[in-house]
Design an enzyme around this catalytic site. Structure first.
Site, PDB file in Angstrom:
ATOM      1  N   LYS A  11       0.694  -1.272   0.021  1.00 19.38           N
ATOM      2  CA  LYS A  11      -0.180  -0.001  -0.063  1.00 19.38           C
ATOM      3  C   LYS A  11       0.898   1.384  -0.024  1.00 19.38           C
ATOM      4  O   LYS A  11       2.077   1.204   0.256  1.00 19.38           O
ATOM      5  CB  LYS A  11      -0.736  -0.026   1.234  1.00 19.38           C
ATOM      6  CG  LYS A  11      -1.929  -1.267   1.195  1.00 19.38           C
ATOM      7  CD  LYS A  11      -2.888  -1.030   2.293  1.00 19.38           C
ATOM      8  CE  LYS A  11      -3.955  -2.293   2.056  1.00 19.38           C
ATOM      9  NZ  LYS A  11      -5.020  -2.180   3.194  1.00 19.38           N
ATOM     10  N   TYR A  51     -12.389  -2.784  -3.824  1.00 19.01           N
ATOM     11  CA  TYR A  51     -12.706  -2.927  -2.657  1.00 19.01           C
ATOM     12  C   TYR A  51     -14.289  -2.742  -2.723  1.00 19.01           C
ATOM     13  O   TYR A  51     -15.054  -2.664  -1.677  1.00 19.01           O
ATOM     14  CB  TYR A  51     -12.190  -1.711  -1.786  1.00 19.01           C
ATOM     15  CG  TYR A  51     -10.638  -2.161  -1.210  1.00 19.01           C
ATOM     16  CD1 TYR A  51     -10.641  -3.158  -0.372  1.00 19.01           C
ATOM     17  CD2 TYR A  51      -9.749  -1.172  -1.303  1.00 19.01           C
ATOM     18  CE1 TYR A  51      -9.558  -3.432   0.236  1.00 19.01           C
ATOM     19  CE2 TYR A  51      -8.351  -1.573  -0.801  1.00 19.01           C
ATOM     20  CZ  TYR A  51      -8.308  -2.506  -0.103  1.00 19.01           C
ATOM     21  OH  TYR A  51      -7.446  -2.869   0.426  1.00 19.01           O
ATOM     22  N   PHE A  59     -16.068   3.046   6.494  1.00 12.89           N
ATOM     23  CA  PHE A  59     -14.686   3.354   6.315  1.00 12.89           C
ATOM     24  C   PHE A  59     -14.330   3.345   4.867  1.00 12.89           C
ATOM     25  O   PHE A  59     -13.074   3.741   4.385  1.00 12.89           O
ATOM     26  CB  PHE A  59     -13.596   2.549   7.266  1.00 12.89           C
ATOM     27  CG  PHE A  59     -13.889   0.890   6.570  1.00 12.89           C
ATOM     28  CD1 PHE A  59     -13.193   0.371   5.482  1.00 12.89           C
ATOM     29  CD2 PHE A  59     -14.639   0.182   7.533  1.00 12.89           C
ATOM     30  CE1 PHE A  59     -13.677  -0.933   5.291  1.00 12.89           C
ATOM     31  CE2 PHE A  59     -14.736  -1.268   7.196  1.00 12.89           C
ATOM     32  CZ  PHE A  59     -14.182  -1.770   6.106  1.00 12.89           C
ATOM     33  N   ARG A  87      -1.538 -13.936   4.415  1.00 17.35           N
ATOM     34  CA  ARG A  87      -2.283 -13.318   5.497  1.00 17.35           C
ATOM     35  C   ARG A  87      -1.489 -13.359   7.008  1.00 17.35           C
ATOM     36  O   ARG A  87      -1.344 -12.561   7.627  1.00 17.35           O
ATOM     37  CB  ARG A  87      -3.533 -14.074   5.682  1.00 17.35           C
ATOM     38  CG  ARG A  87      -4.415 -13.771   4.526  1.00 17.35           C
ATOM     39  CD  ARG A  87      -5.267 -12.653   4.298  1.00 17.35           C
ATOM     40  NE  ARG A  87      -6.256 -12.213   5.300  1.00 17.35           N
ATOM     41  CZ  ARG A  87      -7.000 -11.070   5.462  1.00 17.35           C
ATOM     42  NH1 ARG A  87      -6.827 -10.298   4.372  1.00 17.35           N
ATOM     43  NH2 ARG A  87      -7.938 -11.067   6.173  1.00 17.35           N
ATOM     44  N   THR A  93      -5.209  -6.675  10.634  1.00 19.41           N
ATOM     45  CA  THR A  93      -5.605  -5.654   9.933  1.00 19.41           C
ATOM     46  C   THR A  93      -5.416  -4.427  10.813  1.00 19.41           C
ATOM     47  O   THR A  93      -4.751  -3.373  10.213  1.00 19.41           O
ATOM     48  CB  THR A  93      -7.371  -5.559   9.861  1.00 19.41           C
ATOM     49  OG1 THR A  93      -7.677  -6.834   8.986  1.00 19.41           O
ATOM     50  CG2 THR A  93      -7.620  -4.482   8.946  1.00 19.41           C
ATOM     51  N   ARG A 104       2.597  -5.850   9.093  1.00 18.52           N
ATOM     52  CA  ARG A 104       1.774  -4.736   9.660  1.00 18.52           C
ATOM     53  C   ARG A 104       2.362  -4.262  11.025  1.00 18.52           C
ATOM     54  O   ARG A 104       2.284  -3.023  11.297  1.00 18.52           O
ATOM     55  CB  ARG A 104       0.363  -5.050   9.824  1.00 18.52           C
ATOM     56  CG  ARG A 104      -0.339  -5.041   8.297  1.00 18.52           C
ATOM     57  CD  ARG A 104      -1.785  -5.659   8.207  1.00 18.52           C
ATOM     58  NE  ARG A 104      -2.353  -5.368   7.210  1.00 18.52           N
ATOM     59  CZ  ARG A 104      -3.664  -5.944   6.776  1.00 18.52           C
ATOM     60  NH1 ARG A 104      -3.957  -6.891   7.437  1.00 18.52           N
ATOM     61  NH2 ARG A 104      -4.102  -5.660   5.490  1.00 18.52           N
ATOM     62  N   ASN A 114      -2.037   0.596   6.653  1.00 18.42           N
ATOM     63  CA  ASN A 114      -1.526  -0.598   6.969  1.00 18.42           C
ATOM     64  C   ASN A 114      -1.047  -1.713   6.235  1.00 18.42           C
ATOM     65  O   ASN A 114      -1.001  -2.698   6.266  1.00 18.42           O
ATOM     66  CB  ASN A 114      -3.019  -1.608   7.700  1.00 18.42           C
ATOM     67  CG  ASN A 114      -3.958  -1.776   6.736  1.00 18.42           C
ATOM     68  OD1 ASN A 114      -3.857  -1.605   5.581  1.00 18.42           O
ATOM     69  ND2 ASN A 114      -4.896  -2.556   6.952  1.00 18.42           N
ATOM     70  N   HIS A 117      -2.166  -5.366   1.687  1.00 18.47           N
ATOM     71  CA  HIS A 117      -3.309  -6.170   1.345  1.00 18.47           C
ATOM     72  C   HIS A 117      -3.219  -7.514   0.945  1.00 18.47           C
ATOM     73  O   HIS A 117      -2.013  -7.769   0.132  1.00 18.47           O
ATOM     74  CB  HIS A 117      -4.182  -5.554   0.118  1.00 18.47           C
ATOM     75  CG  HIS A 117      -5.237  -6.294  -0.159  1.00 18.47           C
ATOM     76  ND1 HIS A 117      -6.418  -6.545   0.284  1.00 18.47           N
ATOM     77  CD2 HIS A 117      -5.155  -7.300  -1.297  1.00 18.47           C
ATOM     78  CE1 HIS A 117      -7.314  -7.374  -0.438  1.00 18.47           C
ATOM     79  NE2 HIS A 117      -6.385  -7.944  -1.567  1.00 18.47           N
ATOM     80  N   GLU A 128      -9.326 -11.019  -7.712  1.00 16.75           N
ATOM     81  CA  GLU A 128      -8.374  -9.839  -7.288  1.00 16.75           C
ATOM     82  C   GLU A 128      -7.280 -10.005  -8.352  1.00 16.75           C
ATOM     83  O   GLU A 128      -6.802  -9.039  -8.984  1.00 16.75           O
ATOM     84  CB  GLU A 128      -7.903  -9.822  -5.945  1.00 16.75           C
ATOM     85  CG  GLU A 128      -9.202  -9.378  -4.987  1.00 16.75           C
ATOM     86  CD  GLU A 128      -8.709  -9.469  -3.405  1.00 16.75           C
ATOM     87  OE1 GLU A 128      -7.344  -9.857  -3.118  1.00 16.75           O
ATOM     88  OE2 GLU A 128      -9.465  -9.196  -2.912  1.00 16.75           O
TER      89      GLU A 128
HETATM   90  P1  RTP Z   1      -7.118  -5.870   3.074  1.00 20.81           P
HETATM   91  O1  RTP Z   1      -8.226  -6.186   2.360  1.00 20.81           O
HETATM   92  O2  RTP Z   1      -6.652  -4.578   2.796  1.00 20.81           O
HETATM   93  O3  RTP Z   1      -5.986  -6.950   3.052  1.00 20.81           O
HETATM   94  O4  RTP Z   1      -7.308  -5.856   4.774  1.00 20.81           O
HETATM   95  P2  RTP Z   1      -8.115  -6.853   5.584  1.00 20.81           P
HETATM   96  O5  RTP Z   1      -8.699  -8.002   4.567  1.00 20.81           O
HETATM   97  O6  RTP Z   1      -7.305  -7.319   6.699  1.00 20.81           O
HETATM   98  O7  RTP Z   1      -9.369  -6.092   6.064  1.00 20.81           O
HETATM   99  P3  RTP Z   1     -10.920  -5.768   5.528  1.00 20.81           P
HETATM  100  O8  RTP Z   1     -11.839  -5.976   6.461  1.00 20.81           O
HETATM  101  O9  RTP Z   1     -10.738  -6.463   4.224  1.00 20.81           O
HETATM  102  O10 RTP Z   1     -10.842  -4.125   5.156  1.00 20.81           O
HETATM  103  C1  RTP Z   1     -10.191  -3.605   3.992  1.00 20.81           C
HETATM  104  C2  RTP Z   1      -9.416  -2.306   4.543  1.00 20.81           C
HETATM  105  O11 RTP Z   1      -9.866  -1.527   5.196  1.00 20.81           O
HETATM  106  C3  RTP Z   1      -9.516  -0.642   6.241  1.00 20.81           C
HETATM  107  N1  RTP Z   1     -10.377  -1.026   7.185  1.00 20.81           N
HETATM  108  N2  RTP Z   1     -10.579   0.345   8.237  1.00 20.81           N
HETATM  109  N3  RTP Z   1     -11.672   1.600  10.311  1.00 20.81           N
HETATM  110  C4  RTP Z   1     -11.947   0.466  10.348  1.00 20.81           C
HETATM  111  O12 RTP Z   1     -12.752  -0.136  10.875  1.00 20.81           O
HETATM  112  C5  RTP Z   1     -11.520  -0.572   9.120  1.00 20.81           C
HETATM  113  N4  RTP Z   1     -11.769  -1.780   8.883  1.00 20.81           N
HETATM  114  C6  RTP Z   1     -10.948  -1.912   7.848  1.00 20.81           C
HETATM  115  C7  RTP Z   1      -8.238  -1.365   6.345  1.00 20.81           C
HETATM  116  O13 RTP Z   1      -7.276  -0.326   5.838  1.00 20.81           O
HETATM  117  C8  RTP Z   1      -8.322  -2.634   5.745  1.00 20.81           C
HETATM  118  O14 RTP Z   1      -7.033  -3.107   5.501  1.00 20.81           O
HETATM  119 MG    MG Z   2      -9.689  -7.723   3.023  1.00 28.88          MG
END
Ligand code: RTP
Ligand code: MG
Length: 142
Positions: A11, A51, A59, A87, A93, A104, A114, A117, A128
């Site tokens: 990122k 996304y 968010f 992962r 996250t 991270r 963070n 991805h 993806e």
């Molecule tokens: P990613 O998709 O980026 O790999 O991250 P992830 O699976 O660990 O998390 P995901 O639930 O898919 O969320 C995508 C990205 O959105 C942001 N986020 N912000 N403020 C919040 O509560 C919140 N929750 C998620 C994070 O940057 C996350 O990587």
């Molecule tokens: Mg995700």
């Protein structure tokens, strides 16, 4: 365990910190081969489409704003259990909850910024990877 492919993004925060090489090194040491790669600055449309599953989340706007704030590096990783392995390398996250030694924990600054991805399932990985790469841009090794 079967050989899998997953989509990874370094990122904008991690690109700005000059840790692309360190993150690539972690992939390679974990047995994940980089079989496709591209640096790009995502447009708003590209980030929103990528996304799309989070479209209704509070968010979403911040997420798209952050992902378009600077260049990213997008890659396909290939290896045994690549989806979970990536992962695990990334950690939780929220970097405050990420285990020590994860990408991270070491490089992220906030839940938005963070660092990385990684696809979260075989279905996401397939969608993806196809979102960013044609079949003829993927170069598997042996
Ligand atoms: P990613 O998709 O980026 O790999 O991250 P992830 O699976 O660990 O998390 P995901 O639930 O898919 O969320 C995508 C990205 O959105 C942001 N986020 N912000 N403020 C919040 O509560 C919140 N929750 C998620 C994070 O940057 C996350 O990587
Ligand atoms: Mg995700």
């Amino acid at each position: 365990m079967a050989k899998e492919r997953t989509l990874s993004i370094i990122k904008p925060d991690a690109v700005a910190k000059n840790v692309i090489g360190e993150i690539y090194s972690r992939f390679e040491k974990a047995g994940l081969n980089i079989v496709a790669a591209r640096m790009m600055h995502l447009t708003q449309e590209q980030a929103e489409g990528f996304y799309a599953e989070h479209k209704e989340r509070p968010f979403f706007k911040d997420l798209v704003g952050f992902m378009t704030s600077g260049p990213v590096v997008v890659q396909v990783l290939e290896g045994e259990g690549a989806i979970m392995k990536n992962r695990d390398l990334m950690g939780a996250t929220n970097p405050k909850e990420a285990e020590a030694g994860t990408i991270r924990a070491d490089f992220a600054t906030s839940i938005d910024a963070n660092a990385a991805h990684g696809s979260d399932s075989a279905e996401s990985a397939q969608r993806e990877i196809a979102y960013f790469f044609n079949d003829n841009e993927i170069c598997p090794r042996g």
